[in-house]
Enzyme design. Structure first.
Site, PDB file in Angstrom:
ATOM      1  N   GLU A 123       5.168   6.256 -27.140  1.00 17.58           N
ATOM      2  CA  GLU A 123       6.367   5.546 -26.668  1.00 17.58           C
ATOM      3  C   GLU A 123       7.204   5.228 -27.894  1.00 17.58           C
ATOM      4  OE1 GLU A 123       7.329   5.125 -23.688  1.00 17.58           O
ATOM      5  OE2 GLU A 123       5.524   5.574 -22.545  1.00 17.58           O
ATOM      6  N   GLU A 157       4.174   5.185 -19.393  1.00 16.73           N
ATOM      7  CA  GLU A 157       3.625   3.841 -19.214  1.00 16.73           C
ATOM      8  C   GLU A 157       4.116   3.328 -17.865  1.00 16.73           C
ATOM      9  OE1 GLU A 157       1.635   2.308 -21.445  1.00 16.73           O
ATOM     10  OE2 GLU A 157       2.502   2.360 -23.431  1.00 16.73           O
ATOM     11  N   CYS A 198      13.701  -0.823 -27.433  1.00 16.45           N
ATOM     12  CA  CYS A 198      13.631   0.649 -27.497  1.00 16.45           C
ATOM     13  C   CYS A 198      14.634   1.296 -26.554  1.00 16.45           C
ATOM     14  CB  CYS A 198      12.228   1.123 -27.172  1.00 16.45           C
ATOM     15  SG  CYS A 198      11.641   0.540 -25.572  1.00 16.45           S
ATOM     16  N   SER A 229       7.995   3.370 -33.921  1.00 18.33           N
ATOM     17  CA  SER A 229       9.071   4.258 -34.386  1.00 18.33           C
ATOM     18  C   SER A 229       8.614   5.724 -34.403  1.00 18.33           C
ATOM     19  CB  SER A 229       9.494   3.831 -35.791  1.00 18.33           C
ATOM     20  OG  SER A 229       8.391   3.969 -36.666  1.00 18.33           O
ATOM     21  N   ASN A 270       8.441  -5.996 -31.347  1.00 19.51           N
ATOM     22  CA  ASN A 270       9.599  -6.505 -30.587  1.00 19.51           C
ATOM     23  C   ASN A 270       9.219  -7.212 -29.283  1.00 19.51           C
ATOM     24  OD1 ASN A 270       8.935  -4.022 -29.445  1.00 19.51           O
ATOM     25  ND2 ASN A 270      11.053  -3.447 -29.050  1.00 19.51           N
TER      26      ASN A 270
HETATM   27  P1  NAD Z   1       6.558   0.820 -36.424  1.00 22.72           P
HETATM   28  O1  NAD Z   1       6.467   2.268 -36.116  1.00 22.72           O
HETATM   29  O2  NAD Z   1       6.970   0.411 -37.776  1.00 22.72           O
HETATM   30  O3  NAD Z   1       5.146   0.105 -36.149  1.00 22.72           O
HETATM   31  C1  NAD Z   1       4.503   0.177 -34.900  1.00 22.72           C
HETATM   32  C2  NAD Z   1       3.017  -0.115 -35.079  1.00 22.72           C
HETATM   33  O4  NAD Z   1       2.428   0.940 -35.830  1.00 22.72           O
HETATM   34  C3  NAD Z   1       2.714  -1.412 -35.825  1.00 22.72           C
HETATM   35  O5  NAD Z   1       1.591  -2.030 -35.226  1.00 22.72           O
HETATM   36  C4  NAD Z   1       2.349  -0.909 -37.213  1.00 22.72           C
HETATM   37  O6  NAD Z   1       1.504  -1.800 -37.906  1.00 22.72           O
HETATM   38  C5  NAD Z   1       1.615   0.385 -36.862  1.00 22.72           C
HETATM   39  N1  NAD Z   1       1.520   1.367 -37.955  1.00 22.72           N
HETATM   40  C6  NAD Z   1       2.323   1.497 -39.048  1.00 22.72           C
HETATM   41  N2  NAD Z   1       1.915   2.546 -39.787  1.00 22.72           N
HETATM   42  C7  NAD Z   1       0.857   3.095 -39.160  1.00 22.72           C
HETATM   43  C8  NAD Z   1       0.007   4.213 -39.422  1.00 22.72           C
HETATM   44  N3  NAD Z   1       0.176   4.998 -40.492  1.00 22.72           N
HETATM   45  N4  NAD Z   1      -0.993   4.490 -38.552  1.00 22.72           N
HETATM   46  C9  NAD Z   1      -1.176   3.731 -37.439  1.00 22.72           C
HETATM   47  N5  NAD Z   1      -0.409   2.661 -37.145  1.00 22.72           N
HETATM   48  C10 NAD Z   1       0.596   2.345 -37.988  1.00 22.72           C
HETATM   49  O7  NAD Z   1       7.513   0.232 -35.287  1.00 22.72           O
HETATM   50  P2  NAD Z   1       8.140  -1.228 -35.210  1.00 22.72           P
HETATM   51  O8  NAD Z   1       9.155  -1.343 -36.313  1.00 22.72           O
HETATM   52  O9  NAD Z   1       7.033  -2.223 -35.110  1.00 22.72           O
HETATM   53  O10 NAD Z   1       8.878  -1.174 -33.789  1.00 22.72           O
HETATM   54  C11 NAD Z   1      10.165  -0.663 -33.620  1.00 22.72           C
HETATM   55  C12 NAD Z   1      10.109   0.733 -33.038  1.00 22.72           C
HETATM   56  O11 NAD Z   1       9.335   0.745 -31.849  1.00 22.72           O
HETATM   57  C13 NAD Z   1      11.479   1.238 -32.635  1.00 22.72           C
HETATM   58  O12 NAD Z   1      11.627   2.576 -33.038  1.00 22.72           O
HETATM   59  C14 NAD Z   1      11.453   1.132 -31.108  1.00 22.72           C
HETATM   60  O13 NAD Z   1      12.338   2.009 -30.447  1.00 22.72           O
HETATM   61  C15 NAD Z   1      10.022   1.435 -30.820  1.00 22.72           C
HETATM   62  N6  NAD Z   1       9.627   0.902 -29.487  1.00 22.72           N
HETATM   63  C16 NAD Z   1       9.441   1.784 -28.447  1.00 22.72           C
HETATM   64  C17 NAD Z   1       9.107   1.309 -27.179  1.00 22.72           C
HETATM   65  C18 NAD Z   1       8.914   2.267 -26.013  1.00 22.72           C
HETATM   66  O14 NAD Z   1       8.312   1.884 -25.024  1.00 22.72           O
HETATM   67  N7  NAD Z   1       9.400   3.507 -26.092  1.00 22.72           N
HETATM   68  C19 NAD Z   1       8.937  -0.059 -26.971  1.00 22.72           C
HETATM   69  C20 NAD Z   1       9.130  -0.928 -28.049  1.00 22.72           C
HETATM   70  C21 NAD Z   1       9.473  -0.437 -29.305  1.00 22.72           C
END
Ligand code: NAD
Length: 486
Positions: free
Chosen positions: A253, A464, A287, A232, A155
């Site tokens: 996060e 962070e 997020c 996520s 995002n």
């Molecule tokens: P996601 O969890 O699908 O993916 C995040 C990252 O994890 C990607 O780089 C993905 O390739 C990697 N990944 C996937 N499977 C993995 C595994 N088994 N082992 C290690 N890495 C793996 O999240 P998304 O769909 O890219 O982003 C959306 C989510 O991120 C939402 O839930 C949002 O709330 C959260 N988010 C949180 C913050 C924060 O600061 N709290 C900021 C931005 C987004």
């Protein structure tokens, strides 16, 4: 795809790999479906090379041997180069992630601020001296934790890479970046800038590829000392389990379902645009989006009518045209958000905003309409689950205590907003809501890098931003001497 389509490599140490062992992938513009770039897709071989490069860089001590002010200057130079290239980076990010151009500029500006901020910290990371009595001297020193892995969501890729990597480098770590497969483009701009600014080779490495493959292998690798994960909850839990396999610390996060509490005495002219921006920015893919509006009952109908009008007036379009709202990241996410809209219509009443754009050029994009759902309780799934799309759930309340109870009735605890002209109510809410950040008559500050950010409950742990972020990347060593006077 044309011959001029950008290619995104894997970068390990001084080597740039244009193809990975899992071949080459494509990334597309979510507004048009057009190919933005191709990228080298890594596998086990590239994971080994990246960890080896980061380990060698860290264990050689080349970065730590520089005097702190010299390291600070290199970090500051990274920030300067980002600002010099903000047009190029913002346009790439806008095409890759679909966000409106102004948000992409914000990402670059904020990324530069992280490097200014932490660049200024490198020569100020003091330890402490601890009094033990005569004949004893004791002090602490802060040492880098080692090789730090940064797993990034799609995002806000450029800004989130900077958010974690700037304090990690300031602390003295070597870094591996694993961007989301949906948005690999700006990460390469980031790495090029780091090397050009004078970081030793291997200090920052880039591995693109599928999270379930390279992300998992990287987390499990014994050569990695720490993980910063943003994404996520479901993936975060997998990363935690993988990190536990060799007992390394993680900063998590994760997601949110953040409440905005709107009291009837609030300055509505000020509060309503903040509430609308809080949910509709980047098509709700934020997020800390304010996804649950808790509104004092006497103002409920008037507030809903105004927010509905605001949603109806919003323009949708490709990020490059800087509309009010761009598309969702993918067709899969579009279907998931549409399913939540259908669920909202079953659980309550769905108030849809603007119609889909009539422009046929946007027909291939992943667009959804901004929407409100009313007539649901906080127990509804649309009030409890993270939709990650432009859907605002509106719930009325009668008393301050009820508003606080509703705000806390969530598995998440990332941020909360409170809008009121009563300082007593505002501070009582700030004391009582379990979330990592409370906004009073505000919901965000431009280019905010200075204060800590992070979640309670399922929103994660660790912080962070701000000075607090440095702790994730440091070990504290204690040194004690016994001496004889004279
Ligand atoms: P996601 O969890 O699908 O993916 C995040 C990252 O994890 C990607 O780089 C993905 O390739 C990697 N990944 C996937 N499977 C993995 C595994 N088994 N082992 C290690 N890495 C793996 O999240 P998304 O769909 O890219 O982003 C959306 C989510 O991120 C939402 O839930 C949002 O709330 C959260 N988010 C949180 C913050 C924060 O600061 N709290 C900021 C931005 C987004």
């Amino acid at each position: 795809m044309s011959d001029s389509t950008p290619q995104i490599p894997i970068v390990v140490g001084a080597d740039t790999l244009w193809e990975g062992s899992e071949g080459v992938g494509e990334t597309t513009n979510p507004a048009t479906g057009a190919v933005v770039a191709t990228f080298a897709r890594g596998g086990a071989a590239e994971v080994e090379r990246a960890v080896a490069a980061a380990r060698t860089a860290f264990d050689s001590g080349a970065w730590q041997r520089l005097r702190p002010f010299e390291r600070g200057r290199i970090l500051a130079r990274i920030g300067e180069l980002m600002l010099e290239r903000r047009d190029v980076i913002a346009r790439l990010e806008c095409a890759d992630s679909g966000k409106p151009l102004r948000d992409a500029y914000w990402e670059v500006d904020c990324a530069a601020r992280f490097f200014e901020f932490y660049g200024g910290m490198v020569d100020k990371m003091h330890g402490s001296s601890i009094p033990l009595g005569p004949g004893l001297a004791d002090w602490t020193v802060k040492e880098p934790i080692g090789v730090s892995l940064h797993i990034i969501p799609w995002n806000y890729p450029f800004q989130l890479i900077a958010r974690g990597v700037a304090p990690a480098l300031a602390a003295g770590c070597a870094v591996i970046i694993k961007p989301a497969a949906e948005t690999p483009v700006s990460a390469y701009e980031f790495v090029k800038i780091c090397l050009e600014a004078g970081l030793p080779a291997g200090q920052v490495n880039l591995v693109n590829g599928q999270g379930a493959l390279v992300g998992d292998l990287l987390v499990r690798h014994r050569g990695v000392d720490q993980v910063t994960f943003t994404g996520s909850v479901a993936t975060g839990q997998k990363v935690l389990a993988a990190a536990a396999s060799h007992a390394i610390p993680t900063a998590m996060e994760l997601g949110g379902k953040s409440p905005q509490i709107l009291f009837g005495d609030a300055d509505m002219e000020r509060a309503l645009p903040l509430i609308a921006n809080g949910i509709f920015t980047h098509c709700g893919q934020v997020c800390n989006a304010g996804t649950r509006l808790l509104v004092e009952r006497r103002q409920h109908d008037a507030v809903v009518a105004k927010l509905h009008d605001m949603a109806k007036a919003m323009t949708l379009g490709a990020g490059i045209d800087d509309p009010d709202m761009g598309p969702l990241i993918s067709k899969v996410r579009q279907r998931e958000v549409e399913a939540y809209m259908e669920l909202a219509a079953q659980e309550g009443e769905l108030l849809l905003g603007a119609d889909l754009p009539a422009d046929p050029a946007l027909a291939a994009g992943n667009f959804v309409r901004p929407a409100l759902v009313v007539g649901v309780t906080n127990a509804a799934r649309v009030a409890q689950e993270e939709v990650f799309g432009p859907l605002l759930t509106v719930i009325p309340f009668d008393t301050t205590e009820e508003a606080i109870a509703l705000a806390n009735d969530s598995p998440f605890g990332l941020v909360a907003g409170v809008h009121t002209t009563s300082i007593d109510k505002a501070l009582h809410v700030a004391d009582s809501v379990r979330a990592g950040q409370i906004w009073i008559n505000a919901f965000g500050v431009d280019l905010d890098v200075e204060f800590p950010f992070g979640g309670y409950k399922l929103s994660g742990f660790g912080r962070e931003k701000g000075l607090e972020a440095l702790a994730s990347y440091q070990q504290i060593k204690n040194v004690c001497i016994r001496y004889t006077a004279g």
